[in-house]
Each structure stands twice: as C-alpha cells, then as structure tokens.
Design an enzyme around this catalytic site. Structure first.
Site, PDB file in Angstrom:
ATOM      1  N   PRO A 199       0.815  -1.219   0.000  1.00 60.87           N
ATOM      2  CA  PRO A 199       0.000   0.000   0.000  1.00 60.87           C
ATOM      3  C   PRO A 199       0.848   1.269   0.000  1.00 60.87           C
ATOM      4  O   PRO A 199       2.049   1.239   0.268  1.00 60.87           O
ATOM      5  CB  PRO A 199      -0.767  -0.120   1.318  1.00 60.87           C
ATOM      6  CG  PRO A 199       0.209  -0.808   2.221  1.00 60.87           C
ATOM      7  CD  PRO A 199       0.940  -1.792   1.337  1.00 60.87           C
ATOM      8  N   ASN A 236       2.409   2.318   3.738  1.00 62.85           N
ATOM      9  CA  ASN A 236       3.647   1.752   4.268  1.00 62.85           C
ATOM     10  C   ASN A 236       4.341   0.913   3.203  1.00 62.85           C
ATOM     11  O   ASN A 236       4.425  -0.296   3.298  1.00 62.85           O
ATOM     12  CB  ASN A 236       3.422   0.976   5.573  1.00 62.85           C
ATOM     13  CG  ASN A 236       2.350  -0.062   5.483  1.00 62.85           C
ATOM     14  OD1 ASN A 236       1.468   0.005   4.646  1.00 62.85           O
ATOM     15  ND2 ASN A 236       2.403  -1.046   6.342  1.00 62.85           N
ATOM     16  N   GLY A 239      -6.182  -5.582   5.652  1.00 69.00           N
ATOM     17  CA  GLY A 239      -6.555  -4.200   5.374  1.00 69.00           C
ATOM     18  C   GLY A 239      -6.082  -3.307   6.496  1.00 69.00           C
ATOM     19  O   GLY A 239      -5.200  -3.664   7.268  1.00 69.00           O
ATOM     20  N   CYS A 271      -0.681   1.096   9.706  1.00 74.45           N
ATOM     21  CA  CYS A 271      -1.925   0.723  10.370  1.00 74.45           C
ATOM     22  C   CYS A 271      -1.706  -0.362  11.422  1.00 74.45           C
ATOM     23  O   CYS A 271      -2.523  -0.525  12.315  1.00 74.45           O
ATOM     24  CB  CYS A 271      -2.968   0.286   9.356  1.00 74.45           C
ATOM     25  SG  CYS A 271      -2.489  -1.122   8.345  1.00 74.45           S
TER      26      CYS A 271
END
Length: 190
Positions: free
Chosen positions: A11, A14, A112, A145
């Site tokens: 992503p 990161n 996710g 995250c």
C-alpha cells in the site's frame, strides 16, 4: 515446501516496511516474490526492492528472486495476480485490493487497515512495553496501520503507564488539547 512465485501487494501508507516483511516471508520460505506497489509509492518501493534484491543475491539467493512492477496500474496488477506462474498473493491495502486478491483464484493472505490496540497485562514490564510501543508507533512516523493506535490497561496501572510514556519522551495531551485534536480527527455520527 516452497509454493513458487508470490505476488506482494504493497500500500501507499507503508510501502517500505510491508515490502521488507513480505520479502522476508518469501525468501525464508524459499520463494521468489514480485511486488505490485501502489502507484503513488512505486519509486520508493522499486528503490527498496533493488536494494533488497542486491543484498539477497550477495547473500546467495538466486538472481531476480525479488521483482517489482516499475509503473503499476490496476490492469497490470490484475494481470500479474492472474498469471499462471503466480502461486500465492500477499496483499496489504484497502478493502478493494484485498478483495481482488481473494477473488483471484489463487491462495491469498490479505490484510486491510488496522486499529491495533496495545493491551497491558497486569504482569507486564511497563518500562519495556512502553519502549516497544514507542518504537513501533514512531516507525515511519506512525503511519503504519499495524502500529499501536490505542492503549488498553487496568485502571490501577494507567498512571504508571502514562508516566513511563512521558519519561520516555512521549507527550501527553491535557484535556483542552485532547478536545481540540478530537474536533479535527474524530467524526461525529449523525
């Protein structure tokens, strides 16, 4: 046993630590990996992949054991995911990307966005735990995250825990500051 070639989806939030982690998973299990980075992080991911591949080859891994897409697009990522030589997909990203990996017809492990809590058990070494949380949360400016987003502890421990965070350099908002920040970052449901 090795599965073959793994596709790694990284992503924008990161693009470095995720690539390092997925590369380690692949190489430690004797698999090659090809990355499809987020388009806005493609240059950083490609630079890191080159460095990782050079280091892996220098350490004895086969040439081209780590690959990447220089100019990623959704169609190219989809084509890669469905390629017959891809054996498995490791996907990190938004719900659409993770669902696409699961729908590829290949074995896939997808994650996710997270909202990771740190839970202090009453037997925890507070100094050590605070240090670990601080190191995790400050890596990549706290954007990952998977870094700790919340703290859960027994009320009897909380004063000692918060004091230790301050001793180790963390800043604790006062009530007025917390309210100002909450107005900016918290959404009120209607």
């Amino acid at each position: 046993e090795p599965v073959g070639i793994i596709m790694g989806i990284a992503p924008v939030t990161n693009p470095t630590s995720t690539v390092i982690f997925k590369t380690l998973i692949a190489l430690k299990t004797r698999n090659c990996i090809i990355f499809s980075p987020h388009p806005r992080a493609a240059k950083a991911t490609a630079k890191l992949c080159r460095m990782l591949c050079d280091a892996a080859v220098k350490a004895g891994a086969p040439p081209f054991c780590i690959g990447w897409i220089d100019e990623p697009t959704l169609p190219l990522s989809s084509l890669t995911a469905h390629h017959p030589n891809i054996s498995m997909i490791l996907a990190t990203g938004g719900p659409g990307m993770v669902n696409a990996a699961y729908s590829s017809g290949k074995p896939a492990i997808g994650v996710g966005s997270g909202n990771t809590p740190a839970v202090f058990h009453s037997s925890a070494n507070i100094r050590s735990a605070v240090h670990s949380i601080t190191m995790s949360k400050t890596f990549d400016n706290g954007m990952i995250c998977a870094s700790e987003q919340a703290l859960v502890a027994e009320s009897s421990q909380m004063d000692d825990i918060l004091k230790e965070f301050q001793v180790q350099g963390s800043y604790l908002l006062n009530k007025e500051e917390a309210e100002k920040v909450a107005k900016v970052v918290m959404m009120q449901s209607k």
